[in-house]
Design a protein around this motif. Structure first.
Motif, PDB file in Angstrom:
ATOM      1  N   THR A  56       0.798  -1.231   0.000  1.00  0.00           N
ATOM      2  CA  THR A  56       0.000   0.000   0.000  1.00  0.00           C
ATOM      3  C   THR A  56       0.829   1.279   0.000  1.00  0.00           C
ATOM      4  O   THR A  56       0.299   2.347  -0.321  1.00  0.00           O
ATOM      5  N   GLY A  57       2.077   1.199   0.426  1.00  0.00           N
ATOM      6  CA  GLY A  57       2.897   2.388   0.538  1.00  0.00           C
ATOM      7  C   GLY A  57       2.624   3.215   1.779  1.00  0.00           C
ATOM      8  O   GLY A  57       3.208   4.282   1.966  1.00  0.00           O
ATOM      9  N   GLN A  58       1.736   2.719   2.652  1.00  0.00           N
ATOM     10  CA  GLN A  58       1.406   3.436   3.880  1.00  0.00           C
ATOM     11  C   GLN A  58       2.401   3.096   4.988  1.00  0.00           C
ATOM     12  O   GLN A  58       3.073   2.053   4.958  1.00  0.00           O
ATOM     13  N   THR A  59       2.484   3.965   5.991  1.00  0.00           N
ATOM     14  CA  THR A  59       3.354   3.733   7.136  1.00  0.00           C
ATOM     15  C   THR A  59       2.681   2.766   8.102  1.00  0.00           C
ATOM     16  O   THR A  59       1.485   2.898   8.395  1.00  0.00           O
ATOM     17  N   VAL A  60       3.437   1.795   8.583  1.00  0.00           N
ATOM     18  CA  VAL A  60       2.906   0.811   9.518  1.00  0.00           C
ATOM     19  C   VAL A  60       3.773   0.810  10.772  1.00  0.00           C
ATOM     20  O   VAL A  60       4.987   0.611  10.708  1.00  0.00           O
ATOM     21  N   LYS A  61       3.154   1.056  11.896  1.00  0.00           N
ATOM     22  CA  LYS A  61       3.843   1.071  13.196  1.00  0.00           C
ATOM     23  C   LYS A  61       3.466  -0.189  13.957  1.00  0.00           C
ATOM     24  O   LYS A  61       2.299  -0.597  13.992  1.00  0.00           O
ATOM     25  N   VAL A  62       4.461  -0.823  14.576  1.00  0.00           N
ATOM     26  CA  VAL A  62       4.257  -2.076  15.304  1.00  0.00           C
ATOM     27  C   VAL A  62       4.366  -1.835  16.803  1.00  0.00           C
ATOM     28  O   VAL A  62       5.302  -1.197  17.274  1.00  0.00           O
ATOM     29  N   ILE A  63       3.387  -2.334  17.544  1.00  0.00           N
ATOM     30  CA  ILE A  63       3.446  -2.325  19.005  1.00  0.00           C
ATOM     31  C   ILE A  63       3.244  -3.753  19.495  1.00  0.00           C
ATOM     32  O   ILE A  63       2.199  -4.363  19.250  1.00  0.00           O
ATOM     33  N   THR A  64       4.243  -4.282  20.163  1.00  0.00           N
ATOM     34  CA  THR A  64       4.156  -5.642  20.696  1.00  0.00           C
ATOM     35  C   THR A  64       3.669  -5.589  22.139  1.00  0.00           C
ATOM     36  O   THR A  64       4.269  -4.905  22.979  1.00  0.00           O
ATOM     37  N   THR A  65       2.592  -6.300  22.423  1.00  0.00           N
ATOM     38  CA  THR A  65       2.051  -6.322  23.783  1.00  0.00           C
ATOM     39  C   THR A  65       1.195  -7.559  23.968  1.00  0.00           C
ATOM     40  O   THR A  65       0.667  -8.109  22.995  1.00  0.00           O
ATOM     41  N   ASP A  66       1.073  -8.010  25.197  1.00  0.00           N
ATOM     42  CA  ASP A  66       0.250  -9.169  25.515  1.00  0.00           C
ATOM     43  C   ASP A  66      -0.950  -8.686  26.328  1.00  0.00           C
ATOM     44  O   ASP A  66      -0.826  -8.326  27.496  1.00  0.00           O
ATOM     45  N   PHE A  67      -2.107  -8.679  25.718  1.00  0.00           N
ATOM     46  CA  PHE A  67      -3.284  -8.087  26.335  1.00  0.00           C
ATOM     47  C   PHE A  67      -3.854  -8.902  27.500  1.00  0.00           C
ATOM     48  O   PHE A  67      -4.749  -8.419  28.197  1.00  0.00           O
ATOM     49  N   SER A  84      -0.542   1.740  29.931  1.00  0.00           N
ATOM     50  CA  SER A  84       0.167   3.019  30.041  1.00  0.00           C
ATOM     51  C   SER A  84       1.252   3.121  28.973  1.00  0.00           C
ATOM     52  O   SER A  84       1.453   4.182  28.367  1.00  0.00           O
ATOM     53  N   GLU A  85       1.931   2.016  28.712  1.00  0.00           N
ATOM     54  CA  GLU A  85       2.959   2.001  27.667  1.00  0.00           C
ATOM     55  C   GLU A  85       2.330   2.181  26.290  1.00  0.00           C
ATOM     56  O   GLU A  85       2.855   2.906  25.437  1.00  0.00           O
ATOM     57  N   ILE A  86       1.188   1.532  26.059  1.00  0.00           N
ATOM     58  CA  ILE A  86       0.490   1.691  24.781  1.00  0.00           C
ATOM     59  C   ILE A  86       0.078   3.149  24.587  1.00  0.00           C
ATOM     60  O   ILE A  86       0.252   3.725  23.508  1.00  0.00           O
ATOM     61  N   GLU A  87      -0.469   3.752  25.638  1.00  0.00           N
ATOM     62  CA  GLU A  87      -0.900   5.144  25.556  1.00  0.00           C
ATOM     63  C   GLU A  87       0.269   6.062  25.215  1.00  0.00           C
ATOM     64  O   GLU A  87       0.127   6.995  24.406  1.00  0.00           O
ATOM     65  N   ASP A  88       1.426   5.799  25.798  1.00  0.00           N
ATOM     66  CA  ASP A  88       2.612   6.608  25.510  1.00  0.00           C
ATOM     67  C   ASP A  88       3.001   6.516  24.029  1.00  0.00           C
ATOM     68  O   ASP A  88       3.401   7.513  23.413  1.00  0.00           O
ATOM     69  N   GLN A  89       2.878   5.312  23.455  1.00  0.00           N
ATOM     70  CA  GLN A  89       3.285   5.120  22.063  1.00  0.00           C
ATOM     71  C   GLN A  89       2.277   5.680  21.062  1.00  0.00           C
ATOM     72  O   GLN A  89       2.609   5.894  19.893  1.00  0.00           O
ATOM     73  N   LEU A  90       1.042   5.916  21.526  1.00  0.00           N
ATOM     74  CA  LEU A  90       0.006   6.423  20.631  1.00  0.00           C
ATOM     75  C   LEU A  90      -0.282   7.911  20.810  1.00  0.00           C
ATOM     76  O   LEU A  90      -0.999   8.509  19.999  1.00  0.00           O
ATOM     77  N   LYS A  91       0.280   8.524  21.841  1.00  0.00           N
ATOM     78  CA  LYS A  91      -0.155   9.870  22.240  1.00  0.00           C
ATOM     79  C   LYS A  91       0.076  10.937  21.176  1.00  0.00           C
ATOM     80  O   LYS A  91      -0.641  11.938  21.132  1.00  0.00           O
ATOM     81  N   ASP A  92       1.071  10.765  20.315  1.00  0.00           N
ATOM     82  CA  ASP A  92       1.370  11.796  19.315  1.00  0.00           C
ATOM     83  C   ASP A  92       0.724  11.514  17.955  1.00  0.00           C
ATOM     84  O   ASP A  92       0.971  12.250  16.987  1.00  0.00           O
ATOM     85  N   LYS A 140     -10.240  -0.287  27.819  1.00  0.00           N
ATOM     86  CA  LYS A 140      -9.014   0.488  27.989  1.00  0.00           C
ATOM     87  C   LYS A 140      -8.591   1.165  26.680  1.00  0.00           C
ATOM     88  O   LYS A 140      -8.156   2.325  26.679  1.00  0.00           O
ATOM     89  N   MET A 141      -8.693   0.447  25.569  1.00  0.00           N
ATOM     90  CA  MET A 141      -8.322   1.045  24.286  1.00  0.00           C
ATOM     91  C   MET A 141      -9.272   2.184  23.923  1.00  0.00           C
ATOM     92  O   MET A 141      -8.843   3.209  23.365  1.00  0.00           O
ATOM     93  N   CYS A 142     -10.550   2.027  24.244  1.00  0.00           N
ATOM     94  CA  CYS A 142     -11.488   3.132  24.014  1.00  0.00           C
ATOM     95  C   CYS A 142     -11.140   4.325  24.904  1.00  0.00           C
ATOM     96  O   CYS A 142     -11.234   5.480  24.469  1.00  0.00           O
ATOM     97  N   LYS A 143     -10.722   4.048  26.133  1.00  0.00           N
ATOM     98  CA  LYS A 143     -10.329   5.129  27.041  1.00  0.00           C
ATOM     99  C   LYS A 143      -9.128   5.900  26.493  1.00  0.00           C
ATOM    100  O   LYS A 143      -9.041   7.125  26.634  1.00  0.00           O
ATOM    101  N   ILE A 144      -8.219   5.181  25.834  1.00  0.00           N
ATOM    102  CA  ILE A 144      -7.025   5.820  25.281  1.00  0.00           C
ATOM    103  C   ILE A 144      -7.347   6.624  24.021  1.00  0.00           C
ATOM    104  O   ILE A 144      -6.882   7.753  23.849  1.00  0.00           O
ATOM    105  N   ILE A 145      -8.163   6.053  23.130  1.00  0.00           N
ATOM    106  CA  ILE A 145      -8.382   6.636  21.797  1.00  0.00           C
ATOM    107  C   ILE A 145      -9.555   7.613  21.755  1.00  0.00           C
ATOM    108  O   ILE A 145      -9.509   8.635  21.052  1.00  0.00           O
TER     109      ILE A 145
END
Length: 327
Positions: A95-106, A113-121, A165-170
């Motif tokens: 697709t040519g789009q940017t893809v960001k990877v976040i590794t986590t075990d839900f 808190s770590e996920i929120e930090d990586q998504l905040k910007d 939690k993801m809804c709370k972040i986004i």
């Protein structure tokens, strides 16, 4: 014409009108492009980024790819780094789009808190809460689940806690901008009390009620929140069933479900799954809950597992880690 005759004529007219309206509403499912049209810029108008949980394979991967094809940069999240990196490379090259990877075990307690930090910007316009797990590969009675205490915690953390939690972040960013789309993946088996999948089905009922309540709260803010409840989709969770009219590939299901984004706060995501849901809700529960039918269901799942090609020892070890199916 006496009063009784007028009453029955009126009653008949009401019944005819009721079913005419139901038929009209059902016809909308048959022609989603006509009834629920989306502009070419619909998805990108929500924001620059889409976040998809459980995106290393199956439905999550298909959503990530589909949204990238529609111009979104995507954040893909799961617990398996190797798979995520492979998917990121595939989507980026395709697709040519940017893809960001976040590794986590839900299933773990303190990951958000770590996920929120990586998504905040990031300007996140779309969130797909796809990650989920079954208590085990073979459907079983509640007390027969292995390591039941741990299984309860894992299922609740993965299927319920992650969603809220993801809804709370986004959601705050969407609320501030006055636009956004949240798709929460439920399951068709939550349509009725579903023995042998009791814990899983109950967790998916939460997904639907939470989604519907949240949509009522934020609809006037310009945010679309929808629960999508598929039945058969050919993924590892369903032992890669052969695709047919009812069992869809992940890619075809996602392509179909995206056409129903404006169809309301809950959808089955496809015509065949909508029909299956209607049938399921009209089967008397006494029949569906009969021991003979439940034993047949268990036997069928076991036979499907045995019919799969044998895998290497190393692959088997990796699969064993996924016996509590978690995508």
């Amino acid at each position: 014409m006496d009063l009784m005759e007028m009453f029955f004529i009126f009653l008949g007219a009401v019944v005819v009108l009721y079913y005419a309206v139901k038929l009209l509403l059902f016809s909308r499912i048959l022609f989603p492009k006509l009834w629920f049209p989306l502009s070419k810029t619909f998805f990108t108008s929500m924001g620059e980024w889409a976040v998809v949980t459980g995106a290393s394979e199956g439905i999550g991967r298909a959503y990530a790819l589909a949204l990238a094809e529609r111009g979104m940069n995507v954040v893909i999240m799961s617990r398996t780094r190797i798979r995520l990196d492979m998917v990121a490379k595939e989507i980026g090259e395709a697709t040519g789009q940017t893809v960001k990877v976040i590794t986590t075990d839900f299933v773990n307690e303190n990951v958000f808190s770590e996920i929120e930090d990586q998504l905040k910007d990031l300007n996140v316009g779309i969130l797909v809460n796809n990650v989920g797990m079954l208590p085990g590969v073979v459907p079983s009675r509640y007390l027969d689940c292995e390591d039941l205490d741990q299984t309860i915690t894992k299922v609740v953390n993965c299927n319920v806690k992650t969603l809220v939690k993801m809804c709370k972040i986004i959601l705050p960013g969407m609320d501030k901008r006055g636009k956004g789309l949240i798709v929460n993946i439920s399951s068709g088996i939550a349509s009725i009390p579903f023995p042998l999948y009791t814990l899983y089905a109950a967790s998916k009922i939460f997904v639907e009620r939470f989604s519907q309540g949240l949509q009522a709260e934020y609809k006037n803010k310009g945010i679309i929140i929808q629960a999508v409840a598929p039945f058969g989709v050919s993924t590892r969770m369903t032992s890669y069933q052969q695709t047919n009219t009812v069992t869809l590939s992940a890619e075809n299901f996602v392509k179909s479900s995206l056409q129903y984004i404006r169809a309301g706060d809950r959808t089955n995501g496809s015509i065949s799954h909508t029909v299956l849901g209607w049938i399921l809700q009209h089967i008397p529960l006494k029949i569906f809950h009969a021991d003979l039918l439940l034993c047949s269901l268990q036997a069928y799942v076991k036979s499907q597992m045995k019919s799969k090609p044998k895998i290497s020892k190393s692959s088997a070890s990796a699969a064993a880690l996924e016996n509590q199916i978690y995508l």
